[in-house]
Design an enzyme around this catalytic site. Structure first.
Site, short mmCIF file in Angstrom:
data_model
loop_
_atom_site.label_atom_id
_atom_site.label_comp_id
_atom_site.label_asym_id
_atom_site.label_seq_id
_atom_site.Cartn_x
_atom_site.Cartn_y
_atom_site.Cartn_z
N ASP A 110 -2.52 10.44 3.46
CA ASP A 110 -3.90 10.04 3.71
C ASP A 110 -4.59 11.08 4.59
OD1 ASP A 110 -6.28 8.75 4.16
OD2 ASP A 110 -5.44 7.16 5.43
N LYS A 149 -9.92 12.93 8.36
CA LYS A 149 -9.30 12.70 9.66
C LYS A 149 -9.28 14.01 10.45
CE LYS A 149 -6.12 9.07 8.15
NZ LYS A 149 -6.79 7.98 8.89
N ASP A 180 1.92 6.71 5.27
CA ASP A 180 0.91 5.71 4.90
C ASP A 180 1.32 4.93 3.65
OD1 ASP A 180 -1.43 4.43 5.59
OD2 ASP A 180 -2.74 5.81 4.52
N LYS A 214 0.86 -1.18 0.00
CA LYS A 214 0.00 0.00 0.00
C LYS A 214 0.90 1.23 0.00
CE LYS A 214 -3.02 2.75 3.08
NZ LYS A 214 -3.85 2.81 4.30
N ASP A 265 -12.00 7.21 4.12
CA ASP A 265 -10.75 7.02 4.87
C ASP A 265 -10.34 5.55 4.94
OD1 ASP A 265 -8.53 7.73 6.31
OD2 ASP A 265 -9.60 8.02 8.21
N ARG A 315 -7.58 -0.43 1.53
CA ARG A 315 -8.14 -1.69 1.04
C ARG A 315 -8.61 -1.56 -0.40
NH1 ARG A 315 -12.21 -1.57 6.07
NH2 ARG A 315 -10.47 -0.34 6.86
N1 BES Z 1 -3.84 4.81 7.00
C1 BES Z 1 -4.93 4.60 7.89
C2 BES Z 1 -4.58 3.67 9.05
C3 BES Z 1 -3.53 4.19 10.00
C4 BES Z 1 -3.89 4.95 11.09
C5 BES Z 1 -2.21 3.88 9.81
C6 BES Z 1 -2.94 5.41 11.96
C7 BES Z 1 -1.24 4.34 10.69
C8 BES Z 1 -1.61 5.11 11.75
C9 BES Z 1 -6.10 3.99 7.13
O1 BES Z 1 -6.24 4.39 5.83
C10 BES Z 1 -7.33 4.44 7.85
O2 BES Z 1 -7.60 5.60 7.82
N2 BES Z 1 -8.04 3.51 8.46
C11 BES Z 1 -9.22 3.82 9.18
C12 BES Z 1 -10.27 2.80 8.82
C13 BES Z 1 -11.65 3.18 9.26
C14 BES Z 1 -12.15 4.37 8.47
C15 BES Z 1 -12.57 2.00 9.06
C16 BES Z 1 -8.87 3.74 10.67
O3 BES Z 1 -8.06 2.91 11.05
O4 BES Z 1 -9.39 4.57 11.41
ZN ZN Z 2 -4.50 5.01 4.90
MN MN Z 3 -7.34 6.18 5.63
#
Ligand code: BES
Ligand code: ZN
Ligand code: MN
Length: 497
Positions: free
Chosen positions: A267, A274, A285, A262, A344, A348
């Site tokens: 992000d 966020k 990311d 990825k 967000d 995936r």
């Molecule tokens: N890149 C983030 C996950 C992440 C968060 C990596 C903090 C490293 C540190 C991912 O794209 C994301 O935003 N995931 C969300 C998923 C949710 C929206 C279901 C998350 O983990 O909050």
């Molecule tokens: Zn992400």
């Molecule tokens: Mn994200």
């Protein structure tokens, strides 16, 4: 990039200048050569005074006694001999580098009373020194004078019984270290200077090391139907890239092992944005893609006898008037449709198209994806393990083993139909988020819908890839997690079979 210290291997003999680092186990006895650096026994007598008990990684220093050619003697504790494992030697190298304190000429005496140090262990000390030496300082216009462990311009000698053998082992390890440095550089680099195009160029530069690299442009990606990946990129002014790196070190007929990353260069979360606090971390990311690029660098550098392909999906998740909205339905390359409930949950979506592309183009023997996919995996496992999700027990076991050898540890997490059901959608084939609980697992079920019957593992590296606690072998925000793991997996599970 900091200049690496220069490392040479020499026969075991008492150094004639500079400083010496001596390994001492918890019985506090000096090896033969260590003893000859300190003929008057000053160092050993200083231990009770300085309180040095030779606990692993601790050190105690002495001005070299008059009449000897050295400036300083440092005892480096290795603790209990029976607790030493493979990783200990890298850590010892790191601990040694921490004790350098800006000296220009240091000899590490790779000899230990009571055990025969092997060439691989002596080489690991050297590799640990290099891993510890990494600094991200390309944007510093002034040097931090208080950085005690800067190794720029430094000469390090590893004095060892069989220097030729150690040198040979080190010549392999150096490529792995270079891969880790490269991954750390990519993760640390801010997103204003590392967009998808720049990231793809960094991967393309690996052609210098004998890899074949091709870069798909957005036009080609559109033609392939990568609607899931492209939907993520829609709000960014910087076009996406998919990069394919190939190393053909195995037999022509052998199907490749494919590593997938990825690569979200930044992000913001998109329209499901966020919050401000900590958002700067999202420059990392792309840690999965960085690990894949670093691992390809390692595998090619040491000319691994295996066919290994790295594929990274490199996009930016931003917001503008064209950005994807919650509720949008996109069509993936596989033909399956996705209701994007949360913009967000973009990683995936990227993985979905890259996994499909990978299977169409390569019919791989197995696939491993690495992604900073969820915050939830950090809630589950903290930062010392990555989550491992897989459809294959043997692959899982091999990855866990590689994790234990390299100390890039993995913990297997559950998957299954009952989790999978939670990402069914009313309006499309699936949605990109599930319920409230088990976020890392729900995230892992999503890419699985794009895996046919290929053995596959997904590593959620959000915890260890960045901002992990500093260690003997890493002081950097971007850790390079995954490079040593993947290199080891290729070496132990894919080469010669
Ligand atoms: N890149 C983030 C996950 C992440 C968060 C990596 C903090 C490293 C540190 C991912 O794209 C994301 O935003 N995931 C969300 C998923 C949710 C929206 C279901 C998350 O983990 O909050
Ligand atoms: Zn992400
Ligand atoms: Mn994200």
């Amino acid at each position: 990039m900091t200049a690496k210290p220069t490392i040479t291997f020499a026969k075991l003999s008492a150094p004639r200048k500079g400083s010496a680092i001596l390994l001492v186990a918890d019985d506090l006895s000096l090896s033969h050569m260590a003893g000859s650096c300190d003929p008057g026994g000053h160092l050993a007598r200083s231990f009770p005074i300085s309180g040095f008990k030779a606990a692993f990684g601790t050190s105690s220093e002495l001005l070299a006694p008059e009449g000897t050619p050295l400036d300083r003697l440092t005892a480096l504790g290795v603790g209990k001999l029976e607790s030493l494992n493979e990783f200990s030697w890298l850590r010892l190298g790191g601990a040694a580098a921490a004790a350098f304190r800006g000296r220009s000429d240091v000899t590490v005496i790779a000899e230990l009373e009571g055990v025969a140090v092997t060439a691989a262990q002596a080489a690991a000390i050297a590799a640990g020194i290099l891993l510890r030496s990494y600094r991200f300082e390309k944007y510093k216009t002034r040097r931090d004078d208080d950085d005690p462990a800067t190794t720029e311009g430094m000469r390090v000698t590893i004095a060892f019984a069989e220097p030729t053998a150690a040198k040979r082992a080190f010549a392999e390890l150096v490529h792995v270290v270079d891969g880790v440095w490269l991954a750390r550089d990519l993760v640390n680099e801010p997103a204003n200077t590392l967009g998808p195009i720049e990231f793809a160029a960094a991967a393309k530069a690996l052609e210098l090391h004998g890899l074949s690299v091709d870069v798909l442009t957005e036009r080609e990606m559109k033609k392939l139907g990568m609607g899931a990946l492209l939907g993520v990129a829609q709000g960014s002014s910087r076009p996406s890239r998919v990069v394919v790196m190939r190393w053909n070190g195995g037999k022509a007929k052998d199907k490749p092992v494919v590593l997938i990353g990825k690569g979200v260069v930044f992000d913001t979360g998109g329209n499901s944005m966020k919050t401000a606090s900590g958002m700067e971390d999202m420059k990392g990311d792309m840690g999965g893609a960085a690990a894949v690029v670093g691992a390809m660098r390692a595998v090619a550098g040491r000319k691994a006898k295996a066919n290994v392909v790295g594929i990274i999906g490199v996009v930016e998740n931003m917001v503008d008037g064209n950005a994807q909205r919650p509720g949008d339905i996109v069509k993936s390359m596989s033909g399956q449709t996705i209701e994007v409930m949360n913009t967000d949950a973009e990683g995936r979506l990227v993985l979905a198209d890259v996994l499909w592309y990978c299977q169409q183009r390569f019919q791989p023997r197995l696939m491993i994806d690495l992604a900073t996919l969820t915050g939830a995996i950090m809630v589950s496992l903290g930062q010392f393990h990555a989550g491992l999700f897989s459809n294959d027990d043997e692959l899982s076991q091999q990855l866990v083993a590689a994790g234990l050898s390299t100390h890039e540890r993995l913990w297997r997490m559950p998957m299954g139909d009952d989790y999978d059901k939670l990402i069914n959608s009313k309006n499309a084939d699936m949605k990109n988020i599930g319920g409230r609980y088990g976020g890392a697992g729900l995230a892992a079920q999503f890419p699985q819908r794009f895996v046919k019957d290929t053995p596959w593992a997904h590593l959620d590296i959000a915890g260890p890839a960045m901002s992990a606690p500093a260690s003997e072998i890493n002081q950097s925000w971007g850790t390079g997690f995954g490079v040593r793991l993947l290199d080891r997996f290729v070496r132990d599970a894919c080469e010669g079979s």
